[in-house]
Each structure stands twice: as structure tokens, then as C-alpha cells.
Design a protein around this motif. Structure first.
Motif, PDB file in Angstrom:
ATOM      1  N   ILE A 470       0.844  -1.202   0.000  1.00  0.00           N
ATOM      2  CA  ILE A 470       0.000   0.000   0.000  1.00  0.00           C
ATOM      3  C   ILE A 470       0.879   1.252   0.000  1.00  0.00           C
ATOM      4  O   ILE A 470       0.637   2.206  -0.755  1.00  0.00           O
ATOM      5  CB  ILE A 470      -0.948  -0.008   1.216  1.00  0.00           C
ATOM      6  N   MET A 471       1.926   1.237   0.840  1.00  0.00           N
ATOM      7  CA  MET A 471       2.833   2.381   0.881  1.00  0.00           C
ATOM      8  C   MET A 471       3.591   2.530  -0.438  1.00  0.00           C
ATOM      9  O   MET A 471       3.784   3.644  -0.942  1.00  0.00           O
ATOM     10  CB  MET A 471       3.826   2.224   2.040  1.00  0.00           C
ATOM     11  N   GLU A 495     -10.191   6.595  -6.691  1.00  0.00           N
ATOM     12  CA  GLU A 495      -9.549   6.129  -7.924  1.00  0.00           C
ATOM     13  C   GLU A 495      -9.005   7.292  -8.735  1.00  0.00           C
ATOM     14  O   GLU A 495      -7.941   7.194  -9.343  1.00  0.00           O
ATOM     15  CB  GLU A 495     -10.545   5.317  -8.740  1.00  0.00           C
ATOM     16  N   ASP A 496      -9.741   8.400  -8.748  1.00  0.00           N
ATOM     17  CA  ASP A 496      -9.278   9.555  -9.494  1.00  0.00           C
ATOM     18  C   ASP A 496      -7.956  10.077  -8.931  1.00  0.00           C
ATOM     19  O   ASP A 496      -7.057  10.472  -9.675  1.00  0.00           O
ATOM     20  CB  ASP A 496     -10.339  10.649  -9.450  1.00  0.00           C
ATOM     21  N   PHE A 497      -7.844  10.065  -7.608  1.00  0.00           N
ATOM     22  CA  PHE A 497      -6.602  10.490  -6.963  1.00  0.00           C
ATOM     23  C   PHE A 497      -5.439   9.580  -7.334  1.00  0.00           C
ATOM     24  O   PHE A 497      -4.364  10.052  -7.704  1.00  0.00           O
ATOM     25  CB  PHE A 497      -6.800  10.502  -5.442  1.00  0.00           C
ATOM     26  N   HIS A 508      -7.075  11.972   0.942  1.00  0.00           N
ATOM     27  CA  HIS A 508      -6.989  11.101  -0.227  1.00  0.00           C
ATOM     28  C   HIS A 508      -6.103   9.885   0.060  1.00  0.00           C
ATOM     29  O   HIS A 508      -6.446   8.758  -0.302  1.00  0.00           O
ATOM     30  CB  HIS A 508      -6.462  11.882  -1.424  1.00  0.00           C
ATOM     31  N   TYR A 509      -4.978  10.118   0.714  1.00  0.00           N
ATOM     32  CA  TYR A 509      -4.077   9.010   1.061  1.00  0.00           C
ATOM     33  C   TYR A 509      -4.765   8.047   2.025  1.00  0.00           C
ATOM     34  O   TYR A 509      -4.701   6.825   1.852  1.00  0.00           O
ATOM     35  CB  TYR A 509      -2.790   9.549   1.687  1.00  0.00           C
ATOM     36  N   ALA A 510      -5.411   8.594   3.057  1.00  0.00           N
ATOM     37  CA  ALA A 510      -6.062   7.739   4.053  1.00  0.00           C
ATOM     38  C   ALA A 510      -7.209   6.945   3.445  1.00  0.00           C
ATOM     39  O   ALA A 510      -7.416   5.769   3.782  1.00  0.00           O
ATOM     40  CB  ALA A 510      -6.572   8.597   5.212  1.00  0.00           C
ATOM     41  N   THR A 511      -7.950   7.563   2.530  1.00  0.00           N
ATOM     42  CA  THR A 511      -9.071   6.869   1.890  1.00  0.00           C
ATOM     43  C   THR A 511      -8.590   5.704   1.046  1.00  0.00           C
ATOM     44  O   THR A 511      -9.119   4.587   1.135  1.00  0.00           O
ATOM     45  CB  THR A 511      -9.882   7.857   1.028  1.00  0.00           C
ATOM     46  N   VAL A 512      -7.580   5.950   0.210  1.00  0.00           N
ATOM     47  CA  VAL A 512      -7.054   4.868  -0.640  1.00  0.00           C
ATOM     48  C   VAL A 512      -6.480   3.739   0.210  1.00  0.00           C
ATOM     49  O   VAL A 512      -6.719   2.558  -0.053  1.00  0.00           O
ATOM     50  CB  VAL A 512      -5.989   5.421  -1.612  1.00  0.00           C
ATOM     51  N   ALA A 513      -5.721   4.088   1.245  1.00  0.00           N
ATOM     52  CA  ALA A 513      -5.121   3.065   2.108  1.00  0.00           C
ATOM     53  C   ALA A 513      -6.193   2.233   2.802  1.00  0.00           C
ATOM     54  O   ALA A 513      -6.089   0.998   2.866  1.00  0.00           O
ATOM     55  CB  ALA A 513      -4.214   3.721   3.144  1.00  0.00           C
ATOM     56  N   THR A 558      -5.519   6.266   8.467  1.00  0.00           N
ATOM     57  CA  THR A 558      -6.278   5.021   8.559  1.00  0.00           C
ATOM     58  C   THR A 558      -5.890   4.326   9.861  1.00  0.00           C
ATOM     59  O   THR A 558      -4.867   4.663  10.481  1.00  0.00           O
ATOM     60  CB  THR A 558      -5.992   4.112   7.348  1.00  0.00           C
ATOM     61  N   GLU A 559      -6.724   3.396  10.287  1.00  0.00           N
ATOM     62  CA  GLU A 559      -6.400   2.618  11.485  1.00  0.00           C
ATOM     63  C   GLU A 559      -6.757   1.158  11.237  1.00  0.00           C
ATOM     64  O   GLU A 559      -7.718   0.844  10.530  1.00  0.00           O
ATOM     65  CB  GLU A 559      -7.127   3.157  12.713  1.00  0.00           C
ATOM     66  N   ILE A 560      -5.923   0.273  11.786  1.00  0.00           N
ATOM     67  CA  ILE A 560      -6.149  -1.162  11.668  1.00  0.00           C
ATOM     68  C   ILE A 560      -6.188  -1.766  13.071  1.00  0.00           C
ATOM     69  O   ILE A 560      -5.747  -1.142  14.040  1.00  0.00           O
ATOM     70  CB  ILE A 560      -5.067  -1.845  10.806  1.00  0.00           C
TER      71      ILE A 560
END
Length: 775
Positions: A470-471, A495-497, A508-513, A558-560
């Protein structure tokens, strides 16, 4: 035989109010301005050439009938409508399915039927008549202009990626209609009715086209050479306006945290929103969450619902007697990670000289005293204590521990009471994990089809491999900036990002991740709040540490879920220099480097096929910027030329016969403006073309006799009269009688042309009449 004159001057009545060619161009560019919005939907497509060809035929017949054959106009309209109706009846099922597909593409970016040519053609016919009524009959271009402007403004919402060619068509439509209306004025006469009008029209079109081309390439080069300066200046102006508006409105101090994913720039007012006070200087970044995202809706996140999950656990599991009272999941889950670590230290499980000092206290005071939304640190005690400060304003405090002070293993000891508590906490954790996994690992794949395919094409097993990939995806394909501009993509914003804009910031980064984690089956949540570092805190007189927090500290991550830690923050957003060091229990920068090496991944090679680092970095030199600008400009120009060529081809096919007729009339009209000698020379050219008098130049003494002998409709007297006139004009010093001589020369020219045309073969007749335009 009666004398006949070549007369091609069109008589214009006071009721004449237009020209079919300009009307046709206006209707077609107006039609393209609308239907290209459909072509810009990713989920559907149509045959552009076919639609333009048939629509062009419809539009031209309608325009020609309106201006030149008004008495046939009703029959033309009825005929075109009837043909369209018949085609629609025989394809009603297909048109219905395609109409639904277009609506699906607008709403959620997908469609059952991708090819929508039939419905676009039928819609084009309807649009042709609407534009005809508005712009040709009522001379009103405002409505169509408003429609296109609204569609352009709504393009991000409708997932439309507006092309440069589309903008060009819209501008050209305004130019054609605007210039036409301006020249018509109050007399409402279309261009080409006068020679001055024709000149104005030609110059206007040439200037507009030239200006469009020059501005296009100049803007492309300038924006690449001075990209950072220009975008920085524009962003700076917008930022100033944003700050000013926030200060004037008094809303700069409002705390507003939600799951909306911005598709524009991230402007910050810098106005203090709160004061955060901690009892100890933080040793790690302090993440204060205010919103946690559950279901992804495409462009936004719905809030999580852990309370419902825990209450469902309580209702089902207590019946099985798997949880010892009074350890309710709904009561203890949120705070048990704080208390289990405190409990282990107090019970001597963790040997340390500072057993009772791991808990920290955090105080929050909002500037606007509005606590509808609150923020909390990770691993907290679960209870906020509200009170009033010395200034009478409300404040609250909450206790927490840092991640570094937590234990990765919950060990038991000989004390049965202690062991029971630990086992209950472990049981609650496992029950919660089982209940939340299907919820927080779910994502609607129809919203993110490209991301779904991308993850499926890169299967991985371990959590470390997934995090690293992901990174790797984010760092090798995107660039961090708070001013990426407005994302006008037709796909989902995530997806556009990643696949198109490739520039963005934390949301945007957090959403994609988060989405990628879920597609890999890892429970993950989108989080928005504030991130504070140790540098943000200053020691106060009360031996506490205070930070003045503005919207500049707002952040998303993001959080896991990690066993014995619960939900942990995973910050995938890189710094402005592109560096990023993700860290959570069991994963750090060394893990990242090792996994990258094992898989042969390198950040200088984009993970997404077809992309390269050149696409996601700015050119550092001006010469390089010019090259890139010209390269990009050339690619766009090729696309523009392609569409213009298609449109031109359609116009030529439709207008070729009429253009030939217009060309012939124009050439014949010029004959009347020629001098007597020039007409006489054209007569000789015509005779030579027919193969007659090839050795003559018209000055020979026997020319008049032989001309009358060759063509029966020309008398010797007529030929001799013209011959003598030309000789007189050439050698005489006076202009007397020249108009009279010109009339005789024209009569002779016409008679010779008629006789020659009768004798020529079919192919030569075409060249004689339509190429040389002798008759």
C-alpha cells in the motif's frame, strides 16, 4: 437571338435573415457541446462518427430548408421526425436499456450497457430541433449557454472528465453564434449577405482560431515553466480569501470533523480552534480522533457504529455465559486497552520502577465553547470529565497512555481474580474482532472497480506485505500537495486520486489506504482529527505542556486492528518532501525496507502499469518544462485535430455539392467585375481548353472570321465588333465607350461558352463547368 447576361447576384429581400452554413455550424457545435458530456462518462460510449454524420445530415437539411426552401420546411421537419420515430419504434428496447445505462453512469459510475449510440442519436435529433428553435427561430443563445455552464460546474459531482476539445467546442459555439448575432444586428441579416459582412466573418473566424491555438500552446508552456509559481500564487490568493472569510464570519475557530473527502484544495485559516494541555511531554505523535469512518459511500465515509456492535455482542454472548459479569462489551471495550495495561503494572506483571506513572492526562478547551464534536487520544480511559475553567468556559479532560507503554502480551499470574479479568478482556477482544471484521473489511467493489482489479492483480498474504505494498503504491504513484486543484475525474474520488490526478493530501491518502486494506481483507477504518507532535507543545508555569491548535493540525489517517492494542493509527500520508515512515506495533521503517527488498519493489518505478515518475514530479528546469509542455500540448492538439478532422469530414460530405455550387457562382460573379480585355483573355483560355484556336492569341486579323465560322451561333459582325473593340481599348488613349464594349464582350463570351459546352464530352463538361467555371 436575345442577348443574355451572366448574373449571379442574389436578390435580398427585407425578410431574408440568415445563412444555412452559419446556422448549420451553430447547431452542430451546440449539439456537440451537449452530447460530449455523455462521451466523457467512463462507463458508457457511443460511435461519435456515426452520430455526427447522421446528425449533420439532419441539421444541414433543416438549415438549408429554413433559409432557401422555406415552403418545403414543414415537409422536412415531418420527414426527419418520422424517420427518427420509425427508428425509435424498431429499437425501443435498446433505447430504453441505453437510457437506463446513462442514468446509472451518472449516478454511480457503472452501466449495464456500455454502447449507447442509439439513444444518443435520438437525443441528438431532439437537441437539433431544440437548438434550432432557440438559436435560429428565437435568436436566443442564453438557455443553451446556461445548460453547458451548469453541466461544466456539475462535472465533478456527475463524474465527468471534461476534455480540452470539449471546452474548445463550447467556445467555438459561442464564437460562431456571438459573431453572427453581432454582425446581424438589428437588421437580422446573416453573414455573406454583403461583401463587407463576408469580410468581417472571415476575419473574425480566422482571428478566433488563431487566438485559440496561440493561447492554448502559450498557456500550456507558461503553466509548465512557471507551474509552481503560478499555482502557488493562485493558491496564495485563494488561501488569503479563505482566511479572510473565516475571520469575518467568525467560523475559523469552529471544530468541524466529518467523513467528507474533498475534491479540491485544502486551505487553512491558521485560526486557533482549541488549546490542548497534557500532563507530560509526548514522546510520540499524539493522534486525536474526532471521526471514524465505517462504510465508504464514494466521496464520503459514514460514521462507525461500535456501540451497536458491542451491544449485539452483549445480547448474544451473555446468553451463552461466555462473558463473566460485570464485563459488558458495550461498557468495557472502548477503555479496556487503557485499563488492562494499568492493571498489569499495578499487579506487578510488568517490572518497572515507574509502575503507576504511565497514565497521562489531556485537557481540551475549545475557543468557541461548542462541544458538539469532541476529540480523544488513542488508548484512553473512556470517560471525559467536563468542567469550567477560571475564565468560565467549558473544558474537558481524559486520561490515556502512549502506545510505547502498552504490552503486546496480556500475561496471567497466580492471582485468580486478576486472571479472570484478563481472560474476560481477551474474550471481549476476540468477540469484538469476530463481529467487526466483516463490517470493517467490506467495501463496495462497484465504486472502486480499478482499485479492486489492482489489488486482485497483486495478491499478498502477510499484514506487513500488504502495508508495504500500500505504501509502495502511494509513494511511487502520487505526490503530496495541499493544492492539487479540483479533481474533475469521472471515476470515484479515491480512484481519481490514485490513477488520474496523482496529487492530493491526507484525506486522499487515508481513503485509498483504508480501501486497499479492506480489499485485502484487513479490517480498517478512515479517521479524521488532529495530529500533534512534541514540537507543538510548550511548557507552562504549571509544569504542564500546552499546544495552541488550529486547523493546520487537522489530519486524516487510517487505522487497523492489532491484537492487545485495539485500533492503532497507520499514517500513510507522506511529508512534503515525499518521505514517510509508517509505524505500528510489529511494523516500522526497517520492516518496510526489508519487504520492499524481498519483492524487488523500488520507489523510482511506479507500481501502476503505464505510469512513471515523470508523471508525478514537476520538471525542475525551464527548458525541460518547455519540452514537457510542448509534448503534452502536442498530444492534446492531436486529439483536438482528430475531432476537428471528423467534424470537418462530416461537414464536407454534407456540404460538398453546395460548396461546389457556391464556388462556381463566386467564380462567375467575378467575371462581371473583370475588364473587357480580361474577359477576352478568358475567352481565349476557354477556346484553348476546348482544343480550338490553339495557335491563336486573339489578335490575328482572321480570328473574327474563323470564330464565326467555327460556332454557328456567333455572327461575323459580332465577332468583328468585339475584335475591333479590344484592339481599340488596348491601343487607344481614351476610356470612352469601355462599358459598352464590355457588354458586347460578355455576350460573345457567353455564346461561345454555350456552344463549347454542348460539344464537350461528359468528363470535360464537369471540368469546364465546375472546375474552370466558364459557364
Amino acid at each position: 437571338m436575345k442577348n443574355m447576361r451572366i448574373n449571379v447576384r442574389q436578390a435580398h429581400s427585407d425578410t431574408y435573415n440568415g445563412n444555412p452554413y452559419i446556422a448549420f455550424a451553430g447547431i452542430m457545435t451546440g449539439l456537440l457541446s451537449v452530447i460530449l458530456f455523455v462521451d466523457e462518462l467512463d462507463a458508457v460510449s457511443f460511435t461519435v462518427v456515426g452520430v455526427l454524420l447522421f446528425s449533420g445530415i439532419y441539421a444541414y437539411i433543416l438549415s438549408y430548408a429554413h433559409y432557401n426552401k422555406r415552403k418545403f420546411l414543414p415537409f422536412v421537419i415531418v420527414g426527419e421526425v418520422a424517420v427518427t420515430a420509425i427508428l425509435s419504434v424498431f429499437n425501443i428496447q435498446r433505447i430504453s436499456e441505453q437510457s437506463v445505462s446513462i442514468m446509472q453512469a451518472l449516478v454511480d459510475g457503472r452501466a449495464n450497457t456500455q454502447n449507447v449510440t442509439y439513444v444518443v442519436f435520438v437525443s441528438s435529433v431532439v437537441l437539433i430541433y431544440i437548438i434550432y428553435l432557440l438559436e435560429v427561430i428565437f435568436k436566443n443563445r442564453v438557455i443553451l449557454t446556461l445548460v453547458t455552464v451548469v453541466m461544466l460546474a456539475a462535472s465533478p459531482i456527475l463524474r465527468l472528465e471534461v476534455s480540452l476539445f470539449h471546452i474548445f467546442v463550447i467556445v467555438m459555439h459561442q464564437v460562431i453564434v456571438g459573431v453572427s448575432y453581432a454582425v446581424l444586428g438589428r437588421r437580422k441579416k446573416m453573414l455573406y449577405t454583403t461583401r463587407s459582412g463576408k469580410l468581417i466573418h472571415k476575419k473574425s473566424i480566422i482571428y478566433c482560431i488563431a487566438a485559440t491555438v496561440i493561447i492554448f500552446f502559450a498557456a500550456d508552456i507558461i503553466t509548465n515553466i512557471f507551474s509552481e509559481y503560478m499555482y502557488g500564487s493562485i493558491s496564495g490568493i485563494e488561501q488569503t480569501i479563505y482566511k479572510t472569510s473565516k475571520r469575518i464570519s467568525g467560523k475559523g475557530s469552529d471544530v468541524k470533523i466529518n467523513g467528507e473527502i474533498s475534491s479540491g484544495n485544502n486551505y487553512q485559516s491558521g485560526i486557533t480552534q482549541m488549546t490542548v494541555t497534557v500532563s507530560k511531554m509526548p514522546t510520540e505523535d499524539l493522534y486525536l480522533y474526532g471521526f471514524r469512518g465505517g462504510e465508504y459511500k464514494g466521496g464520503s465515509w459514514d460514521s462507525t457504529d461500535d456501540d451497536t456492535i458491542c451491544k449485539n455482542i452483549d445480547r448474544t454472548e451473555f446468553k451463552k455465559e461466555t462473558i463473566s459479569q460485570p464485563v459488558y462489551a458495550s461498557t468495557y471495550f472502548k477503555k479496556m486497552y487503557y485499563y488492562i495495561n494499568i492493571y498489569m503494572r499495578n499487579s506487578g506483571i510488568v517490572a518497572t520502577s515507574n509502575n503507576n506513572k504511565i497514565n497521562r492526562k489531556l485537557d481540551v478547551k475549545y475557543v468557541n465553547d461548542n462541544y458538539k464534536q469532541t476529540i480523544e487520544p488513542y488508548y484512553n480511559s473512556g470517560s471525559k470529565n467536563f468542567s469550567k475553567g477560571d475564565d468560565g468556559k467549558k473544558t474537558y479532560n481524559i486520561e490515556y497512555i502512549e502506545q510505547a507503554d502498552m504490552q503486546s502480551e496480556w500475561r496471567e499470574k497466580s492471582n485468580e481474580k486478576y486472571n479472570t479479568t484478563v481472560r474476560d478482556y481477551k474474550n471481549v477482544q476476540q468477540l469484538y474482532k469476530a463481529a467487526m471484521t466483516p463490517i470493517y473489511s467490506a467495501v463496495s467493489k462497484s465504486l472502486v472497480p480499478r482499485l479492486t482489479s489492482y489489488v486482485q492483480a497483486n495478491p499478498l498474504t502477510s499484514l506487513s506485505d500488504k502495508t508495504t505494498f500500500i505504501m509502495y503504491t502511494l509513494l511511487s504513484n502520487t505526490r503530496y500537495t495541499r493544492t492539487p486543484g479540483v479533481m474533475l475525474g469521472s471515476s470515484d474520488i479515491a480512484e481519481d486520486f490514485l490513477f488520474n490526478a496523482q496529487r492530493g493530501y491526507c484525506v486522499h491518502y487515508a481513503t485509498v489506504a483504508t480501501i486497499m486494506y479492506r480489499l485485502y481483507g484487513v479490517p480498517a477504518r478512515y479517521v479524521c482529527g488532529y495530529r500533534l507532535s512534541a514540537e507543538d507543545f510548550k511548557e507552562s508555569d504549571q509544569s504542564t505542556y500546552v499546544a495552541e491548535v488550529s486547523d493546520k493540525k487537522m489530519h486524516a489517517w487510517t487505522e487497523i486492528f492489532i491484537d492487545n492494542y485495539g485500533w492503532v493509527p497507520v499514517d500513510v500520508t507522506p511529508a512534503s518532501d515525499g518521505s514517510c515512515a509508517v509505524s505500528y506495533p510489529g511494523y516500522d521503517i526497517n520492516t518496510f525496507n526489508n519487504v520492499m527488498s524481498e519483492h524487488g519493489w523500488t520507489l523510482d518505478k511506479a507500481s501502476i502499469s503505464g505510469d512513471s515518475s515523470e508523471d508525478v514530479t514537476y520538471v525542475s528546469t525551464r527548458s525541460g518544462a518547455v519540452k514537457v509542455a510542448l509534448k503534452k500540448g502536442f498530444k492534446v492538439a492531436v486529439v483536438v485535430v482528430k475531432y476537428i478532422a471528423i467534424l470537418t469530414l462530416v461537414i464536407l460530405i454534407v456540404l460538398l455539392p453546395l460548396w461546389i455550387k457556391l464556388y462556381r457562382v463566386s467564380r462567375l460573379r467575378k467575371i462581371q467585375s473583370l475588364s473587357s480585355c480580361d474577359i477576352y483573355e478568358r475567352l481565349m483560355e476557354m477556346l484553348h481548353f476546348a482544343g480550338d484556336f490553339t495557335g491563336y492569341n486573339g489578335t490575328e486579323e482572321d480570328f473574327a472570321y474563323k470564330l464565326s465560322a467555327r460556332y454557328g451561333n456567333i455572327t461575323y459582325e459580332e465577332a468583328k465588333n468585339v475584335y475591333d473593340s479590344i484592339m481599340y481599348i488596348r491601343f487607344a488613349d481614351t476610356d470612352k465607350g469601355r462599358s459598352y464594349y464590355k457588354k458586347n464582350v460578355l455576350v460573345l463570351y457567353r455564346k461561345a461558352a454555350e456552344e463549347i459546352y454542348k460539344e464537350l464530352k461528359k468528363k470535360k463538361r464537369i471540368v469546364f463547368k465546375y472546375i474552370h467555371c466558364y459557364i
